[in-house]
Design a protein around this motif. Structure first.
Motif, PDB file in Angstrom:
ATOM      1  N   ALA A   1      -3.605  -5.250   8.410  1.00 40.88           N
ATOM      2  CA  ALA A   1      -4.348  -4.378   7.492  1.00 40.88           C
ATOM      3  C   ALA A   1      -3.398  -3.523   6.676  1.00 40.88           C
ATOM      4  CB  ALA A   1      -5.302  -3.497   8.280  1.00 40.88           C
ATOM      5  N   LEU A   2      -2.366  -3.016   7.334  1.00 39.05           N
ATOM      6  CA  LEU A   2      -1.427  -2.117   6.644  1.00 39.05           C
ATOM      7  C   LEU A   2      -0.677  -2.861   5.548  1.00 39.05           C
ATOM      8  CD1 LEU A   2      -0.712   0.867   7.051  1.00 39.05           C
ATOM      9  CD2 LEU A   2       1.316   0.116   8.252  1.00 39.05           C
TER      10      LEU A   2
ATOM     11  N   LEU B   1      -6.524 -10.697   0.379  1.00 42.97           N
ATOM     12  CA  LEU B   1      -5.078 -10.708   0.580  1.00 42.97           C
ATOM     13  C   LEU B   1      -4.781 -11.583   1.790  1.00 42.97           C
ATOM     14  CD1 LEU B   1      -5.258  -6.979   0.252  1.00 42.97           C
ATOM     15  CD2 LEU B   1      -3.631  -8.184  -1.162  1.00 42.97           C
TER      16      LEU B   1
ATOM     17  N   VAL C   1      -9.411  -9.071  -8.907  1.00 44.73           N
ATOM     18  CA  VAL C   1     -10.167  -7.829  -8.738  1.00 44.73           C
ATOM     19  C   VAL C   1     -11.564  -8.113  -8.219  1.00 44.73           C
ATOM     20  CG1 VAL C   1     -10.827  -5.701  -9.859  1.00 44.73           C
ATOM     21  CG2 VAL C   1      -8.881  -6.976 -10.700  1.00 44.73           C
TER      22      VAL C   1
ATOM     23  N   PRO D   1      -7.931   2.804 -10.280  1.00 42.41           N
ATOM     24  CA  PRO D   1      -7.896   3.838  -9.231  1.00 42.41           C
ATOM     25  C   PRO D   1      -7.892   3.203  -7.856  1.00 42.41           C
ATOM     26  CG  PRO D   1     -10.084   3.690 -10.172  1.00 42.41           C
ATOM     27  CD  PRO D   1      -9.211   2.797 -10.996  1.00 42.41           C
ATOM     28  N   PHE D   2      -7.237   3.898  -6.937  1.00 42.67           N
ATOM     29  CA  PHE D   2      -7.125   3.313  -5.599  1.00 42.67           C
ATOM     30  C   PHE D   2      -7.833   4.182  -4.567  1.00 42.67           C
ATOM     31  CE2 PHE D   2      -4.409   2.623  -1.750  1.00 42.67           C
ATOM     32  CZ  PHE D   2      -4.956   1.397  -1.455  1.00 42.67           C
ATOM     33  N   LEU D   3      -7.195   5.281  -4.210  1.00 42.68           N
ATOM     34  CA  LEU D   3      -7.824   6.145  -3.216  1.00 42.68           C
ATOM     35  C   LEU D   3      -8.758   7.117  -3.899  1.00 42.68           C
ATOM     36  CD1 LEU D   3      -4.914   6.963  -0.817  1.00 42.68           C
ATOM     37  CD2 LEU D   3      -7.024   5.849  -0.219  1.00 42.68           C
TER      38      LEU D   3
ATOM     39  N   ALA E   1      -2.165  -4.527  -1.847  1.00 44.30           N
ATOM     40  CA  ALA E   1      -3.285  -4.237  -2.739  1.00 44.30           C
ATOM     41  C   ALA E   1      -2.981  -3.018  -3.588  1.00 44.30           C
ATOM     42  CB  ALA E   1      -4.544  -3.992  -1.917  1.00 44.30           C
ATOM     43  N   PHE E   2      -2.347  -2.051  -2.972  1.00 45.76           N
ATOM     44  CA  PHE E   2      -2.012  -0.829  -3.702  1.00 45.76           C
ATOM     45  C   PHE E   2      -1.092  -1.138  -4.866  1.00 45.76           C
ATOM     46  CE2 PHE E   2       1.249   2.506  -4.099  1.00 45.76           C
ATOM     47  CZ  PHE E   2       0.462   3.479  -4.678  1.00 45.76           C
ATOM     48  N   GLU E   3      -0.085  -1.960  -4.589  1.00 43.05           N
ATOM     49  CA  GLU E   3       0.841  -2.299  -5.674  1.00 43.05           C
ATOM     50  C   GLU E   3       0.123  -3.042  -6.793  1.00 43.05           C
ATOM     51  OE1 GLU E   3       4.086  -4.166  -3.675  1.00 43.05           O
ATOM     52  OE2 GLU E   3       4.767  -2.194  -2.954  1.00 43.05           O
TER      53      GLU E   3
ATOM     54  N   LEU F   1      -3.080  -2.976  -7.583  1.00 43.47           N
ATOM     55  CA  LEU F   1      -4.020  -2.100  -8.307  1.00 43.47           C
ATOM     56  C   LEU F   1      -3.261  -1.127  -9.192  1.00 43.47           C
ATOM     57  CD1 LEU F   1      -6.547  -1.419  -5.446  1.00 43.47           C
ATOM     58  CD2 LEU F   1      -7.077  -2.498  -7.606  1.00 43.47           C
TER      59      LEU F   1
ATOM     60  N   GLY G   1      -1.624  -5.496   4.096  1.00 46.41           N
ATOM     61  CA  GLY G   1      -2.610  -5.830   3.064  1.00 46.41           C
ATOM     62  C   GLY G   1      -2.842  -4.674   2.120  1.00 46.41           C
ATOM     63  N   THR G   2      -3.009  -3.478   2.681  1.00 45.89           N
ATOM     64  CA  THR G   2      -3.275  -2.323   1.812  1.00 45.89           C
ATOM     65  C   THR G   2      -2.079  -2.043   0.920  1.00 45.89           C
ATOM     66  OG1 THR G   2      -2.982  -1.174   3.893  1.00 45.89           O
ATOM     67  CG2 THR G   2      -4.995  -0.764   2.726  1.00 45.89           C
ATOM     68  N   ARG G   3      -0.877  -2.217   1.447  1.00 44.40           N
ATOM     69  CA  ARG G   3       0.318  -1.958   0.621  1.00 44.40           C
ATOM     70  C   ARG G   3       0.349  -2.908  -0.557  1.00 44.40           C
ATOM     71  NH1 ARG G   3       4.245  -0.308   5.453  1.00 44.40           N
ATOM     72  NH2 ARG G   3       3.594   1.847   5.490  1.00 44.40           N
TER      73      ARG G   3
ATOM     74  N   LEU H   1     -10.545  -9.298  -4.265  1.00 46.27           N
ATOM     75  CA  LEU H   1      -9.845  -8.299  -3.446  1.00 46.27           C
ATOM     76  C   LEU H   1      -9.370  -8.891  -2.113  1.00 46.27           C
ATOM     77  CD1 LEU H   1     -11.934  -5.021  -3.791  1.00 46.27           C
ATOM     78  CD2 LEU H   1      -9.761  -5.540  -4.845  1.00 46.27           C
TER      79      LEU H   1
END
Lengths: 314, 300
Positions: B106-107, B82, B77, B123-125, B113-115, B117, B109-111, B80
């Motif tokens: 990036a996409l 990836l 955390v 909280p994410f978005l 990271a989302f999982e 988090l 990575g965000t997926r 952050l």
């Protein structure tokens, strides 16, 4: 008379203060903080790691507007940074910068150095002991460009994505660590916001580090509680800025010290320009040469007399 | 004599020109090669071979990395970060594929990271009702929006123009076809008439002399025309175009109007008073006061 009295008073006042002011313990929300309490916490065997990174962002004098805007964009992106005045880009700039970093109680520095009004170099340094890197910056697009349509919260913590080839070589590893420390916003930083709505991309292509910044956007009705479907519908919109870093050298100290790495493929932009100029200078000489050659050729092989030339003459 | 001289001169000149052209070609091709080399160098600014004397202190780098990196207990955390596998080496000079590679990185990575988090319950978005300062100001975003709208409009307009152009082309073609068809039909009909006449002549039509009189007008290819420029309901020579009869209630007194319509106003008088087929056929004013018709009606 009145003036004199005032003067004497003003002189007296600070003296009094100095006499009176004892060292106060630090004030906290719950009352006065004792010093004794503070010390054992630091010496605990497993202290909780807390990121206290602060980045000093400055630029050199005579920076051009585009690069200045890039610097301002970077300032916007990093809530844990401090912007400072321009610094004269001299040979002694390393010392002054180190001093500045210390003065501002920062732990790292980003220095945008513009030379000849066209070449941008970026220094990335950890202070006081850490390594420092000098990059040549290419392909700069600032956030103000209208084709970059995204937008995100100011101060939300970015996700940092690295391409896997960062783990290939030790110098890339070092750069990765530096980038995570400098570009990552510390957790629970007071200016940061508790959500994540943008991603940084650091990718090594062609031995350059490419930077991109994307906004994460998910359809609105699902943003409260993102289901799997929402994850699939996630799209990214570019926010900017864009730039491409070409590492030139890595030094062991901050703004100096022994060289740890030197880019073997690097040619400075000055050299490139001089080569181009030389080439351009050569063209005229070549033309003249070609002309003389042609003339010689014509002299050596004269045209045959046309036997029909006199045919219609009476 | 002079001409021949000139010709010979011309020939010589042409040859010379040809030669000089050849020379130019050579030099141009050389220049092109040079410029290509230049552009290559501009696109890819790097040495062909790695410099020999470049320092690379592997141990020093690793040591420095160890010095500067965060302690072990730094969690994900805090970082952050990836790492995303690059599927295949990306060509730098191909803008589209390069940008696509960054986007997919990036996409993914965000997926991930989302999982992560989500599993941590963080909280994410940002929620919809969370308003805070953004990186770009509202005025700037307004500009972006207006630009997007303008672009969209431009595209639509271009599309419309293109469509109109195509439609015009198509309609022109159709028109041409129609004209051709019409011409063909006409030709056919004329031919058929000719054929018919020939047949009639061969078969020996009784009124052979009259046959020559039966000259059809359209044989010459002329369309039927109005034989005269007489206008119906208008007396010849009436310059008012027959409007005098129905003149609206303008400034003229009624009596004058009636008289004008009766006797005409302007124009030749003589031809107006002559009888024409129409006036002869017009029985409106005939036997108006005749008692005969009335009587007949009464009798009925």
């Amino acid at each position: 008379m009145a003036k004199k009295r005032k003067h004497s008073e003003s002189e007296a006042a600070p003296q009094k203060k100095e006499e009176v002011a004892p060292e106060r313990p630090k004030r906290t929300l719950l009352g006065w903080k004792d010093k004794k309490d503070d010390q054992p916490k630091e010496t605990e065997s497993t202290p909780v790691f807390r990121n206290k990174e602060k980045v000093l962002v400055t630029c050199s004098r005579r920076i051009n507007y585009r690069y200045r805007h890039l610097m301002l964009n970077v300032v916007d992106l990093l809530p844990h940074c401090k912007k400072d005045n321009k610094v004269e880009s001299k040979s002694s700039k390393g010392a002054t910068l180190n001093e500045l970093v210390e003065l501002k109680s920062c732990s790292s520095c980003l220095f945008f150095e513009c030379r000849k009004g066209k070449d941008l170099y970026m220094w990335m340094a950890k202070s006081p002991s850490g390594p420092s890197v000098k990059f040549l910056v290419n392909a700069v697009h600032t956030m103000e460009e209208l084709k970059l349509t995204g937008n995100h919260l100011k101060g939300s913590r970015p996700l940092l994505t690295f391409s896997s080839n960062f783990d290939k070589d030790p110098h890339w590893k070092l750069l990765k660590e530096m980038i995570t420390q400098i570009f990552g916003t510390p957790k629970e930083h007071r200016k940061s916001k508790p959500y994540h709505d943008h991603v940084f991309v650091f990718s090594i292509v062609d031995d350059h580090i490419w930077f991109r910044n994307y906004q994460i956007s998910v359809p609105h009705n699902e943003s409260d509680k993102i289901a799997r479907g929402g994850l699939d519908k996630m799209t990214l919109i570019e926010v900017g800025p864009r730039f491409c870093l070409n590492p030139i050298k890595i030094f062991a100290g901050s703004f100096g010290g022994p060289t740890l790495y030197e880019n073997p493929f690097y040619i400075s932009p000055n050299q490139i320009r001089s080569m181009q100029k030389k080439k351009k200078a050569g063209t005229f000489v070549k033309k003249v040469k070609a002309k003389t050659r042609r003339k010689m050729h014509e002299l050596e092989n004269p045209l045959e007399q046309d036997e029909f030339a006199e045919m219609w003459k009476e | 004599m002079a001409v021949s001289k000139k010709e010979s001169m011309l020939v010589n000149e042409e040859e010379l020109e040809d030669d000089s052209d050849m020379g130019d070609d050579v030099s141009e091709s050389e220049l092109e090669q040079e410029s290509e080399e230049e552009s290559e160098e501009e696109g890819d600014v790097r040495l062909a071979e790695p410099a020999q004397n470049a320092t690379y202190n592997r141990d020093g780098l690793l040591e420095k990395l160890g010095d500067m990196s965060w302690p072990e207990n730094a969690k994900w955390v805090d970082r952050l970060t990836l790492d995303i596998e690059q599927e295949q080496p990306v060509d730098v000079n191909d803008d589209l594929t390069r940008e696509l590679a960054f986007y997919t990185q990036a996409l993914n990575g965000t997926r991930m990271a989302f999982e992560k988090l989500l599993s941590m319950g963080l909280p994410f978005l940002r929620p919809e009702d969370y308003y805070a300062e953004m990186v770009k100001s509202d005025s700037h975003m307004e500009k972006v929006k207006s630009r997007l709208l303008v672009e969209k409009k431009n595209m639509e307009e271009a599309d419309e123009r293109r469509k109109a152009r195509e439609a015009k082309k198509l309609s022109k073609e159709i028109q041409n076809q129609k004209l051709k068809e019409r011409a063909k039909q006409k030709k056919e009909s004329i031919e058929s008439v000719k054929k018919w006449r020939k047949q009639r002549q061969q078969s020996g039509f009784a009124g052979g002399d009259k046959g020559s009189e039966l000259d059809l007008a359209f044989e010459d290819g002329k369309p039927f025309e109005k034989s005269s420029n007489k206008r119906p309901g208008v007396a010849p020579g009436d310059r008012s175009g027959g409007k005098a009869k129905y003149a609206g209630k303008g400034k003229k007194p009624k009596k004058r109007e009636i008289k004008d319509s009766k006797f005409g106003f302007g124009g030749r008088k003589g031809s107006r008073k002559q009888n024409v087929a129409e006036t002869t056929n017009d029985l409106r004013g005939f036997n108006k006061e005749d008692g005969f018709s009335k009587n007949k009606k009464r009798k009925m």
